[in-house]
Design a protein around this motif. Sequence first.
Motif, PDB file in Angstrom:
ATOM      1  N   PHE A 192      14.184  20.875  33.428  1.00 19.98           N
ATOM      2  CA  PHE A 192      13.961  20.297  32.107  1.00 19.98           C
ATOM      3  C   PHE A 192      14.641  21.154  31.047  1.00 19.98           C
ATOM      4  O   PHE A 192      14.761  22.364  31.206  1.00 19.98           O
ATOM      5  N   TRP A 193      15.087  20.498  29.981  1.00 20.56           N
ATOM      6  CA  TRP A 193      15.853  21.264  28.994  1.00 20.56           C
ATOM      7  C   TRP A 193      15.018  21.759  27.837  1.00 20.56           C
ATOM      8  O   TRP A 193      15.495  22.515  27.002  1.00 20.56           O
ATOM      9  N   LYS A 194      13.779  21.362  27.756  1.00 19.00           N
ATOM     10  CA  LYS A 194      12.848  22.017  26.827  1.00 19.00           C
ATOM     11  C   LYS A 194      11.442  21.725  27.313  1.00 19.00           C
ATOM     12  O   LYS A 194      11.271  21.126  28.378  1.00 19.00           O
ATOM     13  N   SER A 195      10.429  22.123  26.553  1.00 16.52           N
ATOM     14  CA  SER A 195       9.066  21.969  27.059  1.00 16.52           C
ATOM     15  C   SER A 195       8.729  20.491  27.217  1.00 16.52           C
ATOM     16  O   SER A 195       9.269  19.630  26.520  1.00 16.52           O
ATOM     17  N   ILE A 196       7.846  20.211  28.147  1.00 15.59           N
ATOM     18  CA  ILE A 196       7.541  18.824  28.497  1.00 15.59           C
ATOM     19  C   ILE A 196       6.051  18.552  28.324  1.00 15.59           C
ATOM     20  O   ILE A 196       5.243  19.475  28.258  1.00 15.59           O
ATOM     21  N   ALA A 197       5.714  17.270  28.281  1.00 13.24           N
ATOM     22  CA  ALA A 197       4.302  16.884  28.266  1.00 13.24           C
ATOM     23  C   ALA A 197       3.717  17.173  29.646  1.00 13.24           C
ATOM     24  O   ALA A 197       4.337  16.875  30.665  1.00 13.24           O
ATOM     25  N   LEU A 198       2.508  17.777  29.679  1.00  9.94           N
ATOM     26  CA  LEU A 198       1.886  18.130  30.958  1.00  9.94           C
ATOM     27  C   LEU A 198       0.825  17.119  31.362  1.00  9.94           C
ATOM     28  O   LEU A 198       0.345  17.123  32.493  1.00  9.94           O
ATOM     29  N   TYR A 199       0.447  16.262  30.417  1.00  9.17           N
ATOM     30  CA  TYR A 199      -0.598  15.281  30.689  1.00  9.17           C
ATOM     31  C   TYR A 199      -0.349  14.083  29.784  1.00  9.17           C
ATOM     32  O   TYR A 199      -0.040  14.240  28.603  1.00  9.17           O
ATOM     33  N   VAL A 200      -0.453  12.901  30.344  1.00  5.05           N
ATOM     34  CA  VAL A 200      -0.302  11.685  29.541  1.00  5.05           C
ATOM     35  C   VAL A 200      -1.616  10.905  29.627  1.00  5.05           C
ATOM     36  O   VAL A 200      -2.005  10.475  30.710  1.00  5.05           O
ATOM     37  N   PRO A 201      -2.299  10.750  28.494  1.00  3.95           N
ATOM     38  CA  PRO A 201      -3.637  10.147  28.527  1.00  3.95           C
ATOM     39  C   PRO A 201      -3.598   8.629  28.627  1.00  3.95           C
ATOM     40  O   PRO A 201      -4.186   7.927  27.809  1.00  3.95           O
ATOM     41  N   ARG A 202      -2.888   8.103  29.610  1.00  7.02           N
ATOM     42  CA  ARG A 202      -2.817   6.651  29.829  1.00  7.02           C
ATOM     43  C   ARG A 202      -3.102   6.388  31.295  1.00  7.02           C
ATOM     44  O   ARG A 202      -2.778   7.204  32.160  1.00  7.02           O
ATOM     45  N   GLU A 203      -3.692   5.233  31.572  1.00  6.42           N
ATOM     46  CA  GLU A 203      -3.964   4.850  32.953  1.00  6.42           C
ATOM     47  C   GLU A 203      -2.656   4.506  33.675  1.00  6.42           C
ATOM     48  O   GLU A 203      -1.700   4.061  33.035  1.00  6.42           O
ATOM     49  N   ALA A 204      -2.664   4.655  34.998  1.00  8.45           N
ATOM     50  CA  ALA A 204      -1.472   4.294  35.780  1.00  8.45           C
ATOM     51  C   ALA A 204      -1.040   2.855  35.489  1.00  8.45           C
ATOM     52  O   ALA A 204       0.155   2.558  35.382  1.00  8.45           O
ATOM     53  N   SER A 205      -2.022   1.967  35.305  1.00  5.99           N
ATOM     54  CA  SER A 205      -1.688   0.547  35.091  1.00  5.99           C
ATOM     55  C   SER A 205      -0.973   0.311  33.764  1.00  5.99           C
ATOM     56  O   SER A 205      -0.448  -0.777  33.532  1.00  5.99           O
ATOM     57  N   ASP A 206      -0.950   1.306  32.876  1.00  5.01           N
ATOM     58  CA  ASP A 206      -0.238   1.180  31.602  1.00  5.01           C
ATOM     59  C   ASP A 206       1.106   1.913  31.614  1.00  5.01           C
ATOM     60  O   ASP A 206       1.720   2.102  30.564  1.00  5.01           O
ATOM     61  N   MET A 207       1.529   2.358  32.788  1.00  7.83           N
ATOM     62  CA  MET A 207       2.810   3.076  32.870  1.00  7.83           C
ATOM     63  C   MET A 207       3.867   2.186  33.517  1.00  7.83           C
ATOM     64  O   MET A 207       3.566   1.406  34.415  1.00  7.83           O
ATOM     65  N   ARG A 208       5.104   2.328  33.049  1.00  8.01           N
ATOM     66  CA  ARG A 208       6.212   1.507  33.547  1.00  8.01           C
ATOM     67  C   ARG A 208       7.457   2.379  33.689  1.00  8.01           C
ATOM     68  O   ARG A 208       7.574   3.425  33.049  1.00  8.01           O
ATOM     69  N   ILE A 209       8.401   1.870  34.510  1.00  8.11           N
ATOM     70  CA  ILE A 209       9.721   2.516  34.607  1.00  8.11           C
ATOM     71  C   ILE A 209      10.750   1.557  34.024  1.00  8.11           C
ATOM     72  O   ILE A 209      10.900   0.424  34.513  1.00  8.11           O
ATOM     73  N   LEU A 210      11.450   1.999  32.982  1.00  6.11           N
ATOM     74  CA  LEU A 210      12.489   1.152  32.393  1.00  6.11           C
ATOM     75  C   LEU A 210      13.626   0.978  33.400  1.00  6.11           C
ATOM     76  O   LEU A 210      14.041   1.938  34.061  1.00  6.11           O
ATOM     77  N   ASN A 211      14.125  -0.222  33.515  1.00  8.47           N
ATOM     78  CA  ASN A 211      15.238  -0.501  34.422  1.00  8.47           C
ATOM     79  C   ASN A 211      16.465   0.337  34.021  1.00  8.47           C
ATOM     80  O   ASN A 211      16.988   0.174  32.916  1.00  8.47           O
ATOM     81  N   PRO A 212      16.942   1.231  34.891  1.00  9.28           N
ATOM     82  CA  PRO A 212      18.067   2.108  34.527  1.00  9.28           C
ATOM     83  C   PRO A 212      19.370   1.347  34.283  1.00  9.28           C
ATOM     84  O   PRO A 212      20.320   1.920  33.764  1.00  9.28           O
ATOM     85  N   TYR A 213      19.388   0.068  34.649  1.00 12.27           N
ATOM     86  CA  TYR A 213      20.597  -0.720  34.405  1.00 12.27           C
ATOM     87  C   TYR A 213      20.981  -0.709  32.930  1.00 12.27           C
ATOM     88  O   TYR A 213      22.163  -0.750  32.586  1.00 12.27           O
ATOM     89  N   PHE A 214      19.990  -0.615  32.037  1.00 18.25           N
ATOM     90  CA  PHE A 214      20.305  -0.657  30.604  1.00 18.25           C
ATOM     91  C   PHE A 214      21.099   0.578  30.172  1.00 18.25           C
ATOM     92  O   PHE A 214      21.920   0.506  29.266  1.00 18.25           O
ATOM     93  N   ILE A 215      20.854   1.714  30.817  1.00 21.12           N
ATOM     94  CA  ILE A 215      21.626   2.928  30.507  1.00 21.12           C
ATOM     95  C   ILE A 215      23.069   2.722  30.986  1.00 21.12           C
ATOM     96  O   ILE A 215      24.031   3.004  30.272  1.00 21.12           O
ATOM     97  N   GLN A 216      23.180   2.201  32.197  1.00 24.92           N
ATOM     98  CA  GLN A 216      24.503   1.969  32.788  1.00 24.92           C
ATOM     99  C   GLN A 216      25.317   0.951  31.980  1.00 24.92           C
ATOM    100  O   GLN A 216      26.477   1.179  31.647  1.00 24.92           O
ATOM    101  N   GLU A 217      24.691  -0.154  31.654  1.00 19.93           N
ATOM    102  CA  GLU A 217      25.409  -1.214  30.946  1.00 19.93           C
ATOM    103  C   GLU A 217      25.808  -0.772  29.542  1.00 19.93           C
ATOM    104  O   GLU A 217      26.938  -1.006  29.099  1.00 19.93           O
ATOM    105  N   ALA A 218      24.877  -0.095  28.834  1.00 23.09           N
ATOM    106  CA  ALA A 218      25.195   0.381  27.483  1.00 23.09           C
ATOM    107  C   ALA A 218      26.356   1.368  27.551  1.00 23.09           C
ATOM    108  O   ALA A 218      27.325   1.264  26.795  1.00 23.09           O
ATOM    109  N   ALA A 219      26.304   2.314  28.484  1.00 24.97           N
ATOM    110  CA  ALA A 219      27.313   3.373  28.539  1.00 24.97           C
ATOM    111  C   ALA A 219      28.687   2.817  28.906  1.00 24.97           C
ATOM    112  O   ALA A 219      29.668   3.028  28.189  1.00 24.97           O
ATOM    113  N   PHE A 220      28.777   2.130  30.018  1.00 21.69           N
ATOM    114  CA  PHE A 220      30.083   1.809  30.579  1.00 21.69           C
ATOM    115  C   PHE A 220      30.638   0.466  30.111  1.00 21.69           C
ATOM    116  O   PHE A 220      31.839   0.301  29.999  1.00 21.69           O
ATOM    117  N   GLN A 221      29.760  -0.496  29.865  1.00 24.30           N
ATOM    118  CA  GLN A 221      30.272  -1.805  29.466  1.00 24.30           C
ATOM    119  C   GLN A 221      30.289  -1.996  27.957  1.00 24.30           C
ATOM    120  O   GLN A 221      31.305  -2.364  27.390  1.00 24.30           O
TER     121      GLN A 221
END
Length: 372
Positions: free
Chosen positions: A251-280
């Motif tokens: 990690f390049w600086k300090s990070i959060a050690l705890y996130v006060p949200r339930e697992a059911s409220d967590m998501r992973i953003l589709n990495p395709y948006f990083i790829q499409e924004a960058a290259f296309q």
Amino acid sequence: MSMMKPTRKLLFVLCPMLVLGFIYYSAGKLHLHMWGQKTQPVEEAILTVGRAVYDKQGFLLKLDGKLPQDLFYKYGNMSKGTCKPGYASAKMASIYPKFAKLAPMFLDQNFRRLGKIRDYLPPFGIKTQEKLIADILAATKNYGLSPHLDSLSCKRCIIVGNGGVLANKSLGSRIDDYHVVVRLNGAPVSGFEKDVGSKTTMRITYPEGAFQKLQLYEKDSLFVLSAFKPHDFKWLLQMVFKEKPRGMEGFWKSIALYVPREASDMRILNPYFIQEAAFQFIGLPLNNGLMGKGNIPTLGTVAITMALHNCDEVAVAGFGYDMNDPHSALHYYETVKMAAIKESWTHNISKEKEFLRKLVKAKVITDLTYGI
Ligand SMILES: *[C@@H]1O[C@H](CO)[C@@H](O)[C@H](O)[C@H]1NC(C)=O
Ligand SMILES: *[C@@H]1O[C@H](CO)[C@@H](O)[C@H](O)[C@H]1NC(C)=O
Ligand SMILES: *[C@@H]1O[C@H](CO)[C@@H](O)[C@H](O)[C@H]1NC(C)=O
């Protein structure tokens, strides 16, 4: 000899016809008017389709906010203020014909079938992280926005940036009117409601950007990881299972050690948006598909890309910096001035801004604070 000549002539005619025919075929119904005009500078127009001219990235060169005829029939007589179904992606496709609305907002259990991200390492894909992602998704069990939002036939989304241009404009209630309010990293709401609104549908972040003060997390929002490094998936798994990360390497600086949200409220953003924004969209260096100098889009542009695929109308607020005024505020929530902004190694702010300007000029997105 007298027999060869017509044959050769025929070949001379046939070959270019085959070549042109192939180009015509492979380019769909393209008309390559400027074929052979070698003086054309690379940075400018390279292709004309009918009378339209496109830039190197594939965007229409002459942009305006007018609706092409088919969209005019669809949207032209809708009363002002009505949500226009499919507008953002249709207008995008009218200025950028390669645009295909195919990318889901978050990863779900079919993520291995998403061909575009399978062969890229983070941040442009998921390669090497499949097991961790599967474990995270098995725990979160939810992969959409919310039953209510997912059922809407027309969704308006706004991406709220952290720019000083948001300060003192009292846009809070207008922002809260959007169905989906997207916030980024540690841009706070509490104490700034008048200007930035009080609703947060999701907060997109990464380990170094996430709130470290627990009281700053909004109760009813989704916690969305935009992974930029392999370590980020491991970190999310720890947050999902409430395990304290050991060690900070990677990690390049300090990070959060705890996130006060339930697992059911967590998501992973589709990495395709990083790829499409960058290259296309922006045209950043491919660097063999690996993270390199100046080829990572900012989180704000990644969020806009997500919205183009998943929202019917897209607005932004708090984007863009006033580079010409070193005394203007960099962020709406702190007193750091523009002059403090440093040349970035990872981002290419000026190239990114060219892209965002195209979207605003063509009215694909609406910029509430006129900073882009
Ligand atoms: C707009 O006008 C067209 C033709 O005049 C009509 O078919 C269509 O239903 C109208 N749309 C709306 C939303 O009123
Ligand atoms: C907003 O207004 C307040 C009160 O007038 C002022 O103190 C503050 O500096 C302003 N913020 C910005 C970013 O202009
Ligand atoms: C941004 O892109 C421009 C044009 O391609 C290039 O000249 C410049 O060096 C890039 N900046 C960074 C930080 O990579």
